[in-house]
Structures are given as structure tokens and as C-alpha cells.
Design a protein around this motif. Structure first.
Motif, PDB file in Angstrom:
ATOM      1  N   LYS A   1       0.865  -0.802  -0.078  1.00 37.29           N
ATOM      2  CA  LYS A   1       0.296  -0.040  -0.203  1.00 37.29           C
ATOM      3  C   LYS A   1       1.201   1.193   0.088  1.00 37.29           C
ATOM      4  O   LYS A   1       0.800   2.221  -0.094  1.00 37.29           O
ATOM      5  CB  LYS A   1      -0.629   0.726   1.432  1.00 37.29           C
ATOM      6  N   THR A   2       2.064   1.257   0.969  1.00 40.29           N
ATOM      7  CA  THR A   2       2.894   2.876   0.882  1.00 40.29           C
ATOM      8  C   THR A   2       3.326   2.816  -0.181  1.00 40.29           C
ATOM      9  O   THR A   2       3.433   3.757  -1.218  1.00 40.29           O
ATOM     10  CB  THR A   2       3.681   2.097   2.170  1.00 40.29           C
ATOM     11  N   THR A   3       3.674   1.577  -0.916  1.00 39.70           N
ATOM     12  CA  THR A   3       4.746   1.746  -2.020  1.00 39.70           C
ATOM     13  C   THR A   3       3.631   2.379  -3.087  1.00 39.70           C
ATOM     14  O   THR A   3       4.270   2.865  -3.586  1.00 39.70           O
ATOM     15  CB  THR A   3       5.158   0.082  -2.539  1.00 39.70           C
TER      16      THR A   3
ATOM     17  N   ARG B   1       6.511   5.476  10.455  1.00 34.21           N
ATOM     18  CA  ARG B   1       7.498   5.528   8.845  1.00 34.21           C
ATOM     19  C   ARG B   1       6.794   5.212   7.742  1.00 34.21           C
ATOM     20  O   ARG B   1       7.592   5.742   6.900  1.00 34.21           O
ATOM     21  CB  ARG B   1       7.927   4.078   9.288  1.00 34.21           C
ATOM     22  N   ASP B   2       5.302   5.251   8.152  1.00 37.93           N
ATOM     23  CA  ASP B   2       4.939   5.149   6.066  1.00 37.93           C
ATOM     24  C   ASP B   2       4.018   6.745   5.478  1.00 37.93           C
ATOM     25  O   ASP B   2       4.960   7.129   4.620  1.00 37.93           O
ATOM     26  CB  ASP B   2       3.275   4.365   6.899  1.00 37.93           C
ATOM     27  N   ALA B   3       4.741   7.419   7.157  1.00 35.35           N
ATOM     28  CA  ALA B   3       4.149   9.200   6.726  1.00 35.35           C
ATOM     29  C   ALA B   3       5.700   9.471   6.278  1.00 35.35           C
ATOM     30  O   ALA B   3       6.014  10.155   4.986  1.00 35.35           O
ATOM     31  CB  ALA B   3       3.666   9.785   7.569  1.00 35.35           C
TER      32      ALA B   3
ATOM     33  N   ILE C   1      -6.825   7.109   2.683  1.00 36.96           N
ATOM     34  CA  ILE C   1      -6.734   6.837   3.420  1.00 36.96           C
ATOM     35  C   ILE C   1      -6.253   5.010   3.484  1.00 36.96           C
ATOM     36  O   ILE C   1      -6.269   4.810   3.574  1.00 36.96           O
ATOM     37  CB  ILE C   1      -7.707   6.376   4.965  1.00 36.96           C
ATOM     38  N   GLU C   2      -4.772   5.037   3.539  1.00 37.87           N
ATOM     39  CA  GLU C   2      -4.233   4.313   3.834  1.00 37.87           C
ATOM     40  C   GLU C   2      -4.451   3.204   5.502  1.00 37.87           C
ATOM     41  O   GLU C   2      -3.883   3.515   6.128  1.00 37.87           O
ATOM     42  CB  GLU C   2      -2.998   3.883   3.941  1.00 37.87           C
ATOM     43  N   ASN C   3      -5.057   2.196   5.268  1.00 35.23           N
ATOM     44  CA  ASN C   3      -5.718   2.231   6.456  1.00 35.23           C
ATOM     45  C   ASN C   3      -4.585   0.837   7.374  1.00 35.23           C
ATOM     46  O   ASN C   3      -3.796   0.452   6.445  1.00 35.23           O
ATOM     47  CB  ASN C   3      -7.130   1.013   6.125  1.00 35.23           C
TER      48      ASN C   3
HETATM   49 MG   LIG Z   1       2.027   0.802   5.282  1.00 40.05          MG
END
Ligand SMILES: [Mg+2]
Ligand SMILES: Nc1nc2c(ncn2[C@@H]2O[C@H](COP(=O)(O)OP(=O)(O)O)[C@@H](O)[C@H]2O)c(=O)[nH]1
Length: 221
Positions: free
Chosen positions: A44-46, A72-74, A117-119
Motif C-alpha cells: 500500500k505505501t509503495t 514510518r509510512d508517513a 486513507i491507508e488503513n
Molecule cells: Mg504501509
């Protein structure tokens, strides 16, 4: 036992009420909101790293990243052209509508077209909590196994779009794409499916066009 059930019902009922308010707010301002869900590590983050770089030039967008712990994702998503806000659920396996409501209260919604929104990474719980999003999208990576839509049907049933990710790895894993799609469509007839590799950047245009078309129609409404 009956107390436990009542508490769970109250939590879900409260969440539904908050989600309904969020949906009305997003509708009033014409913001297209995606609730991006999956198991942990599906990419998702990628996907969002690339998506922000491309789509923030086409649309006014923002991202909310939900995780149990850390920023970390932010950190990975910041500095790519869109504001990113991290929510820590402090151990909870999903995001809830009141968290979104609190964050968007500080947004200039009149100047926003797209909110993603990344859940929290979890194939079960996030599907039970409406955030007030316009559409739900599930990511399934080919490293997770093609049996997941049949084994975890709720998320697939509730999502309008399935993104099969990490397709660059297909030559190396036992993942039957047709079987995964057939199982997803067995629980959600007509479910739209796209295959992509965010790492390689292949198959991304259809995803960008999907976002752009829906953001445009949300604004028109
Ligand atoms: Mg992520
Ligand atoms: N081979 C490959 N690896 C990927 C791809 N997308 C993500 N990954 C890797 O999968 C792992 C989890 O990715 P991440 O974006 O953090 O997933 P998330 O937990 O769903 O946000 C990381 O090691 C990524 O580098 C892809 O398209 N292809």
C-alpha cells in the motif's frame, strides 16, 4: 457475554454515526475519498509513494496513513507533493471514523479533490469499520496467495476495486491470477480488478485514471 455483545454493537453503531457524518462532509465538499485496505505488506505505501508523485500534479490530494505504531509510512510518503498525516491506532487493528473526523476538521476541504486513507494492514478488521469513504479499495499482493479472497471474503465484498500488486514477482511465486479473480468475483460479482507493480511502475495508469475519473465526478456532484 451479553455485555460484550452490547459493547461491540455500541462501538459499531457509534462508528456508523461518525462515518455517516464524514460521508456527508466529503459529499458536501465534493472530495473523493478512498479507504485503501489490505493485509500487512501488500504494498500500500509503495503504491501511494508513486501515486502521490503522479496524482498530486493532476489533483489536489492528501493522504492519511494509519498504523498501529510509528510514523514510518508517513515518513516514506512525505515530501512527494501532498500533505500526509499519520494516525497511530495504539494497537487497534483498524481505523475508525472518529479518527478521520478529527483529522479532516483541520483540512481545507474546499480545496481538496482526493483523500486516500491507508488503513492498518489487516485483512479482517478494517472491513468492519466504515470511515465515511466514497470507495473502498483492496490490495492483494501475489505473495499472499490466491486463496485470500475466498478465505477473507468481507474486505473483497465491500471493495469496489481489487488491485493485485507486485506482479513483477508473478514468475517467482505460485499465484494463480485467474483463480484469485474468480474467487473475488464469487464473493463480489462484477468486482473491478487491476494488476500492477508499484515497484516497477507497470499497470499504474489504469489506477491513476480510475482515481481521476472518480475525483472528477465527486466534484461535479
Ligand atoms: Mg504501509
Ligand atoms: N517486488 C515488489 N515488491 C514490492 C512492491 N510493492 C511493495 N513491495 C515491497 O513489499 C514490502 C511491503 O511494502 P509496503 O509498501 O510497505 O506495504 P504495506 O505494508 O501494504 O504498506 C516492501 O518491502 C516493499 O518494498 C512491488 O510492486 N513489487
Amino acid at each position: 457475554m451479553s455485555t460484550e455483545i452490547k459493547i461491540e454493537q455500541d462501538v459499531l453503531a457509534d462508528n456508523r454515526a461518525n462515518a455517516t457524518r464524514n460521508r456527508k462532509t466529503f459529499g458536501d465538499f465534493g472530495v473523493f475519498v478512498v479507504n485503501l485496505m489490505s493485509g500487512p505488506g501488500s504494498g500500500k505505501t509503495t503504491l501511494l509513494q508513486r501515486t502521490i508523485e503522479v496524482m498530486s500534479r493532476r489533483l489536489r490530494m492528501a493522504v492519511i496513513a494509519g498504523d498501529l505504531e510509528t510514523s514510518r509510512d508517513a515518513d516514506r510518503l512525505s515530501g512527494r507533493g501532498a500533505p500526509v498525516i499519520q494516525v497511530n491506532t495504539n494497537g487497534a487493528c483498524h481505523m475508525e471514523a472518529h479518527q478521520i473526523e478529527r483529522i479532516v476538521a483541520s483540512f481545507d476541504l474546499a480545496n481538496l479533490d482526493l483523500l486516500i486513507i491507508e488503513n492498518v494492514g489487516n485483512l479482517v478488521c478494517p472491513a468492519e469499520f466504515d470511515l465515511g469513504e466514497t470507495e473502498r479499495v483492496t490490495v492483494l499482493s501475489c505473495t499472499e496467495g490466491d486463496d485470500k479472497p475466498a478465505k477473507y471474503p468481507l474486505m473483497f465484498r465491500e471493495s469496489s476495486l481489487l488491485l493485485i500488486s507486485k506482479t513483477d514477482l508473478l514468475p517467482h511465486v505460485y499465484f494463480n491470477v485467474d483463480a484469485a479473480i474468480a474467487d473475488a468475483r464469487a464473493v463480489h460479482p462484477g468486482m473491478q480488478v487491476m494488476q500492477l507493480s508499484a515497484m516497477r511502475g507497470t499497470g499504474m495508469e489504469q489506477w491513476y485514471d480510475w482515481l481521476a475519473a472518480r475525483a472528477k465526478s465527486a466534484r461535479a456532484k
